[in-house]
Write a protein that holds these residues in place. Structure first.
Motif, PDB file in Angstrom:
ATOM      1  N   THR A  13      31.136   9.708  -4.922  1.00 33.33           N
ATOM      2  CA  THR A  13      32.752   9.657  -3.810  1.00 33.33           C
ATOM      3  C   THR A  13      32.072   9.477  -2.634  1.00 33.33           C
ATOM      4  OG1 THR A  13      32.775  11.811  -3.469  1.00 33.33           O
ATOM      5  CG2 THR A  13      33.799  11.617  -5.437  1.00 33.33           C
ATOM      6  N   GLY A  14      31.645   9.497  -2.382  1.00 29.13           N
ATOM      7  CA  GLY A  14      31.100   9.594  -0.659  1.00 29.13           C
ATOM      8  C   GLY A  14      31.092  10.881   0.453  1.00 29.13           C
ATOM      9  N   GLU A  15      31.466  11.673  -0.527  1.00 27.75           N
ATOM     10  CA  GLU A  15      31.862  13.151   0.622  1.00 27.75           C
ATOM     11  C   GLU A  15      30.381  13.610   0.929  1.00 27.75           C
ATOM     12  OE1 GLU A  15      33.904  16.412  -2.420  1.00 27.75           O
ATOM     13  OE2 GLU A  15      35.085  14.999  -2.984  1.00 27.75           O
ATOM     14  N   THR A  16      29.405  13.494   0.347  1.00 27.80           N
ATOM     15  CA  THR A  16      28.340  14.193   0.838  1.00 27.80           C
ATOM     16  C   THR A  16      27.451  12.889   1.982  1.00 27.80           C
ATOM     17  OG1 THR A  16      27.086  14.212  -0.951  1.00 27.80           O
ATOM     18  CG2 THR A  16      25.474  14.171   0.150  1.00 27.80           C
ATOM     19  N   VAL A  17      27.694  11.912   2.591  1.00 26.70           N
ATOM     20  CA  VAL A  17      27.227  11.281   3.440  1.00 26.70           C
ATOM     21  C   VAL A  17      28.367  11.055   4.778  1.00 26.70           C
ATOM     22  CG1 VAL A  17      28.343   9.005   2.493  1.00 26.70           C
ATOM     23  CG2 VAL A  17      26.648   8.868   4.120  1.00 26.70           C
ATOM     24  N   VAL A  39      33.513   3.682  -1.239  1.00 22.84           N
ATOM     25  CA  VAL A  39      32.909   4.538  -1.753  1.00 22.84           C
ATOM     26  C   VAL A  39      32.758   3.680  -3.751  1.00 22.84           C
ATOM     27  CG1 VAL A  39      33.304   6.040  -0.884  1.00 22.84           C
ATOM     28  CG2 VAL A  39      34.721   5.171  -2.289  1.00 22.84           C
ATOM     29  N   PHE A  40      31.993   4.568  -4.608  1.00 22.16           N
ATOM     30  CA  PHE A  40      31.952   3.921  -5.823  1.00 22.16           C
ATOM     31  C   PHE A  40      30.880   2.594  -6.078  1.00 22.16           C
ATOM     32  CE2 PHE A  40      35.572   7.377  -5.886  1.00 22.16           C
ATOM     33  CZ  PHE A  40      34.863   8.195  -6.927  1.00 22.16           C
ATOM     34  N   VAL A  41      29.596   2.551  -5.065  1.00 24.35           N
ATOM     35  CA  VAL A  41      29.355   1.187  -5.063  1.00 24.35           C
ATOM     36  C   VAL A  41      28.879   1.286  -6.741  1.00 24.35           C
ATOM     37  CG1 VAL A  41      27.307   0.149  -3.765  1.00 24.35           C
ATOM     38  CG2 VAL A  41      29.439   0.977  -3.188  1.00 24.35           C
ATOM     39  N   GLN A 105      16.833  12.243 -10.991  1.00 25.66           N
ATOM     40  CA  GLN A 105      17.968  11.309 -11.747  1.00 25.66           C
ATOM     41  C   GLN A 105      18.421  10.177 -11.123  1.00 25.66           C
ATOM     42  OE1 GLN A 105      19.762  13.391 -15.227  1.00 25.66           O
ATOM     43  NE2 GLN A 105      18.693  14.882 -14.325  1.00 25.66           N
ATOM     44  N   GLU A 106      17.785   9.063 -11.831  1.00 27.70           N
ATOM     45  CA  GLU A 106      18.529   8.199 -11.090  1.00 27.70           C
ATOM     46  C   GLU A 106      20.006   8.009 -11.448  1.00 27.70           C
ATOM     47  OE1 GLU A 106      16.297   4.634 -11.870  1.00 27.70           O
ATOM     48  OE2 GLU A 106      14.600   6.258 -10.125  1.00 27.70           O
ATOM     49  N   ARG A 107      21.020   8.661 -11.144  1.00 27.84           N
ATOM     50  CA  ARG A 107      22.575   8.635 -12.245  1.00 27.84           C
ATOM     51  C   ARG A 107      23.011   9.375 -10.339  1.00 27.84           C
ATOM     52  NH1 ARG A 107      23.273  12.540 -16.406  1.00 27.84           N
ATOM     53  NH2 ARG A 107      25.358  11.767 -15.915  1.00 27.84           N
ATOM     54  N   PRO A 108      23.995   8.448  -9.728  1.00 27.39           N
ATOM     55  CA  PRO A 108      25.176   8.633  -8.915  1.00 27.39           C
ATOM     56  C   PRO A 108      26.366  10.054  -9.403  1.00 27.39           C
ATOM     57  CG  PRO A 108      25.834   6.664  -9.869  1.00 27.39           C
ATOM     58  CD  PRO A 108      24.451   7.108 -10.925  1.00 27.39           C
TER      59      PRO A 108
END
Length: 274
Positions: A13-17, A39-41, A105-108
């Motif tokens: 969602t981009g909230e963190t960055v 977002v959602f790349v 874990q490599e999960r967005p």
């Protein structure tokens, strides 16, 4: 000062960055900047679209990408565009991995997955809305904390913010020349924690005047009168003292700072329990 372009790229969602960037930007005062957010790349084509903006308005690229291959692709794109790039979570993830002894874990979007914590936040948000402005009921005893104070002392937005932290906060206003609802006093007597919110009369007068102007109301002008507000604040202080309610002055505090102080009060209270 020149305008600085900042590019935020996230696989969620981009909230963190966005939150980290804003916290960091606050250390630099009023910097003229423009944010470009993608977002959602989820694939290389998404990164290519993001770098079309980078090529048009070069600037720092700040990103959160869980997929190592996409990270590598982005770094190569940043190198080609001759702009710096920062993986904003990587140092913390690396430190946690070393400390915990396990791989991340490599999960967005893992922080947004639906867990029991998610449902607790939703329940807390529903609670905050249901009990806003003193709409009491038997379930008031379920509150994690009761926020009380005079009108316009930031009770409602603080309740909503706390709800996002999973805290069930009820909002009980102190109304001039009116006895508090017996349900409120009963909850205090039963040990439900409460926190009093107050502000300087000058600040409250300003906020209330703006509120009246927005509503186009003039027949309740005493609502914003400084002398009336001083009396309200004094009476509220006496109520807080009478019931041993901790007080937070929100005059120069943001909602986030007020909520953090409330959480600290609740943690201290829980620590003191036998």
């Amino acid at each position: 000062m020149p305008q600085h372009h900042l590019h935020l790229i996230s696989d969620s969602t981009g909230e963190t960055v966005d939150a980290v960037l804003r916290a960091a930007l606050a250390r630099f005062g009023d910097v003229d900047h423009e944010l470009h957010v993608t977002v959602f790349v989820r694939n290389q084509a998404d990164i290519d679209r993001a770098f079309q903006m980078v090529d048009r308005d070069p600037g720092l690229v700040i990103y959160t990408l869980a997929d190592p291959q996409l990270q590598t692709y982005l770094i190569e794109a940043a190198t080609k565009a001759d702009v710096p790039s920062v993986p904003i979570l990587d140092p913390v993830i690396k430190a946690l991995s070393d400390h915990l002894g396990i791989e991340a874990q490599e999960r967005p979007g893992m922080q947004h997955r639906i867990t029991s914590d998610y449902f607790e936040r939703i329940a807390a948000l529903d609670f905050a809305i249901s009990y806003d402005d003193g709409a009491l009921g038997d379930r008031l005893m379920q509150a994690d904390v009761i926020l009380t104070g005079v009108s316009r002392s930031s009770k409602t937005p603080t309740c909503i913010y706390l709800a996002h932290r999973g805290v069930k906060a009820a909002n009980i206003p102190l109304v001039p020349n009116t006895q508090p609802d017996p349900a409120f006093l009963n909850a205090l007597a039963e040990g439900v924690p409460a926190v009093g919110l107050t502000a300087s009369p000058a600040r409250l007068s300003q906020i209330r005047s703006q509120r009246l102007e927005t509503l186009g109301s003039t027949h309740t002008a005493d609502y914003a009168e400084i002398d009336t507000i001083r009396a309200e604040v004094a009476d509220a202080r006496l109520f807080f003292e009478r019931h041993a309610i901790p007080v937070i002055d929100v005059t120069r505090r943001s909602i986030e700072e007020t909520a953090a102080e409330i959480l600290a009060i609740l943690r201290a209270r829980n620590t003191e329990k036998p």
